[in-house]
Every structure is written in C-alpha cells, then in structure tokens.
Enzyme design. Structure first.
Site, PDB file in Angstrom:
ATOM      1  N   ASP A  25      -7.643   9.114  -9.386  1.00 38.40           N
ATOM      2  CA  ASP A  25      -6.313   8.631  -9.533  1.00 38.40           C
ATOM      3  C   ASP A  25      -5.399   9.753 -10.204  1.00 38.40           C
ATOM      4  O   ASP A  25      -6.094  10.546 -11.212  1.00 38.40           O
ATOM      5  CB  ASP A  25      -5.891   7.380 -10.264  1.00 38.40           C
ATOM      6  CG  ASP A  25      -4.869   6.828  -9.933  1.00 38.40           C
ATOM      7  OD1 ASP A  25      -4.646   5.672  -9.087  1.00 38.40           O
ATOM      8  OD2 ASP A  25      -3.670   7.169 -10.684  1.00 38.40           O
TER       9      ASP A  25
ATOM     10  N   ASN B 227      -6.862   5.722   0.023  1.00 44.38           N
ATOM     11  CA  ASN B 227      -5.843   4.786  -0.562  1.00 44.38           C
ATOM     12  C   ASN B 227      -4.683   5.382  -1.036  1.00 44.38           C
ATOM     13  O   ASN B 227      -3.673   4.709  -0.941  1.00 44.38           O
ATOM     14  CB  ASN B 227      -6.631   3.614  -1.132  1.00 44.38           C
ATOM     15  CG  ASN B 227      -5.658   2.623  -1.747  1.00 44.38           C
ATOM     16  OD1 ASN B 227      -5.057   1.801  -1.015  1.00 44.38           O
ATOM     17  ND2 ASN B 227      -5.247   2.991  -3.108  1.00 44.38           N
TER      18      ASN B 227
ATOM     19  N   TYR C 295       8.439   7.693   5.407  1.00 45.23           N
ATOM     20  CA  TYR C 295       7.082   6.821   5.193  1.00 45.23           C
ATOM     21  C   TYR C 295       6.684   6.450   6.380  1.00 45.23           C
ATOM     22  O   TYR C 295       5.289   6.332   6.669  1.00 45.23           O
ATOM     23  CB  TYR C 295       7.554   5.735   4.200  1.00 45.23           C
ATOM     24  CG  TYR C 295       6.357   4.695   3.902  1.00 45.23           C
ATOM     25  CD1 TYR C 295       5.656   5.182   2.915  1.00 45.23           C
ATOM     26  CD2 TYR C 295       6.316   3.651   4.375  1.00 45.23           C
ATOM     27  CE1 TYR C 295       4.432   4.296   2.424  1.00 45.23           C
ATOM     28  CE2 TYR C 295       5.189   2.867   4.257  1.00 45.23           C
ATOM     29  CZ  TYR C 295       4.056   3.200   3.129  1.00 45.23           C
ATOM     30  OH  TYR C 295       3.013   2.366   2.665  1.00 45.23           O
TER      31      TYR C 295
ATOM     32  N   LYS D  58       2.570   7.306   8.270  1.00 40.47           N
ATOM     33  CA  LYS D  58       1.710   6.046   8.341  1.00 40.47           C
ATOM     34  C   LYS D  58       1.348   5.999   9.729  1.00 40.47           C
ATOM     35  O   LYS D  58       0.196   5.759  10.149  1.00 40.47           O
ATOM     36  CB  LYS D  58       2.386   4.616   7.876  1.00 40.47           C
ATOM     37  CG  LYS D  58       2.343   4.663   6.384  1.00 40.47           C
ATOM     38  CD  LYS D  58       1.179   4.959   5.577  1.00 40.47           C
ATOM     39  CE  LYS D  58       1.175   4.825   3.877  1.00 40.47           C
ATOM     40  NZ  LYS D  58       0.092   5.254   3.494  1.00 40.47           N
TER      41      LYS D  58
ATOM     42  N   THR E  80       2.453  -4.463  -5.250  1.00 39.55           N
ATOM     43  CA  THR E  80       1.661  -3.684  -5.626  1.00 39.55           C
ATOM     44  C   THR E  80       2.500  -2.577  -6.575  1.00 39.55           C
ATOM     45  O   THR E  80       4.000  -2.422  -6.351  1.00 39.55           O
ATOM     46  CB  THR E  80       0.602  -2.748  -4.943  1.00 39.55           C
ATOM     47  OG1 THR E  80       1.682  -1.929  -4.013  1.00 39.55           O
ATOM     48  CG2 THR E  80      -0.157  -3.437  -4.262  1.00 39.55           C
TER      49      THR E  80
END
Length: 256
Positions: free
Chosen positions: A36, A84, A150, A154, A185
């Site tokens: 991360d 991820n 975005y 994706k 999230t």
C-alpha cells in the site's frame, strides 16, 4: 478454502476491499504481503495478520517487480496475486482534463495491473501455477457517465484480463477480474453523500466474490458483484464477425 503454505500479494491492501481480502487469505492459511502507498497502514495490518508490509507507488514501473520479488523471497513462493490498488478520476475527462490527474489514474488503475501481471508470471510459474485477480469495477462492464476516465481504465483492465487469460491458462496460471458495483470503501468516501438510500456493497461482499473466484473461477472470467445478488461471471455477448467468414486466426504479433 485451504491456502496453507501458499504465498499471496495484495496491492492497495491496507484498507477497504484489499484489507478484507488480505484477512480472508490469511484466514485460509496463506502468508500475505500487504502492499500500500500508506506503508504505516500496511504495517499495522501485517502486525495483525503476520506476513510482509510493502510501501511505494504501484504506478512506478519498478515497484511491482520489487513487490513480487520481496513476497516470493519472504514466503518461498507466490501463488495468489490480487491487483487491487485503484484511484478515482475526480474529473469528467470530457469537458476538462487535468493532465497530472489523468496520468495518475491511468498509472494506478491500468499500468499497475500490467506491471503486476508481467512481474508475477515468472514467480507463479516457479510455484507451478497460481491465480491473478484484478479489481476492476462495474464501470469496466457498462458506461458510467460523469467519470469517463475511471470507466476507461476499468474497461482497459477487463479487456486486458480477458485477453491475457488464454495465453497463461495452459500453464496453470489463471487470470480473472472482479467487477464490484458501488462499495462503501475509502474510494467512495468523498462522494458517499450522493448515495443516500442507494444500496452499497461492503468490502466483505467483495471479499466473498474474491473467495468465489479463487475457488471456482475459470480463466478470463470477470465476475460482477452487486448488493443482494450472488456474484457470478459476466456473460459477454459475442461480436458478429464478417458474413460467411471462418474463425479469425490466432496471430503471434511478436513476429510482426
């Protein structure tokens, strides 16, 4: 799911979907490397789970090879890679374009998946096979007006997964994507007030889908994840070919 003795790497693993998935993998017996940008948060999670904490920017071309090498060295093998890490665009990409923000979203959402897969393949081969799962989005399956950048990234992830999977499947390396709808999230935090009354996924819902893909996914599948529905592979429709034409040949573009 028994992953005892297996090694795993999760990017964007310190919070949200990544943290939920890291906990699942560790709970199944895997040793997990949590990568991360917030290395302190990754270290805090690793203190809970055991494993390895890794920091740095996954959009850096050198970072994913370094993460893979560190995980394989620490665990002796690498079997599961969850790519991820992701960011949102913060701009329409249609009426205006912040070039630095554009480069950032492409770097994290697309480049890191490409860098991650290509870095992981040799390690997965040495382990005798394994699984790579990229976190895409429902925006990789349908249009999402208002965030064209975005959506573009994706869609790119979904196309890359579907195209890479047949190449690696004969070696026992499975490549998949999960495509969650809107999830509660940190990625959604700034816009959460716009979703009042709208059903949101939890990170655990998406972790359930990742578990399902690990257990029974087939190469190249992109699983949708929506509140109140069982996650499942998305059924892509075939594109009509030229009338009367045979199946197009498989072309090795490296010769061209």
């Amino acid at each position: 799911m028994d992953l005892t003795g297996k090694g795993a790497l999760v990017t964007g693993g310190a919070s949200g979907i990544g943290a939920a998935a890291a906990r699942r993998l560790a709970g199944a017996g895997a040793r997990v490397a949590v990568a991360d940008r917030d290395e302190a948060a990754a270290a805090a999670l690793v203190e809970e789970l055991g494993g390895l904490a890794l920091g740095g920017d996954v959009a850096d071309p050198e970072r994913m090879p370094a993460h893979v090498a560190a995980a394989e060295e620490a665990f002796g093998r690498l079997d599961v890679v969850l790519l991820n890490a992701g960011v949102t665009g913060g701009q329409s990409g249609v009426e205006e374009l912040d070039l630095a923000a554009y480069r950032r979203i492409v770097g994290v959402n697309v480049d890191h998946v490409v860098f991650g897969l290509t870095a992981a393949v040799p390690a997965l081969r040495r382990a005798g096979g394994g699984t790579v799962i990229a976190t895409a989005s429902l925006a990789g399956l349908v249009a999402m007006p208002g965030d064209a950048l975005y959506t573009m990234t994706k869609h790119a992830v979904v196309g890359y997964v579907r195209s890479a999977a047949p190449t690696l499947a004969p070696e026992g390396i499975r490549v998949n994507a999960v495509c969650p709808g809107f999830a509660d999230t940190p990625l959604l935090a700034r816009a959460k007030d716009r979703f009042a009354g709208f059903p949101l996924l939890t990170a655990e819902d998406v972790a359930d889908a990742i578990d399902a893909v690990l257990e029974r996914g087939e190469p190249g599948e992109c699983w949708f994840v929506q509140p109140g529905r069982e996650p499942a592979p998305y059924g892509f429709r075939g594109v009509p070919g030229p009338a009367g034409a045979p199946r197009p040949p498989d072309v090795d573009w490296s010769d061209h």
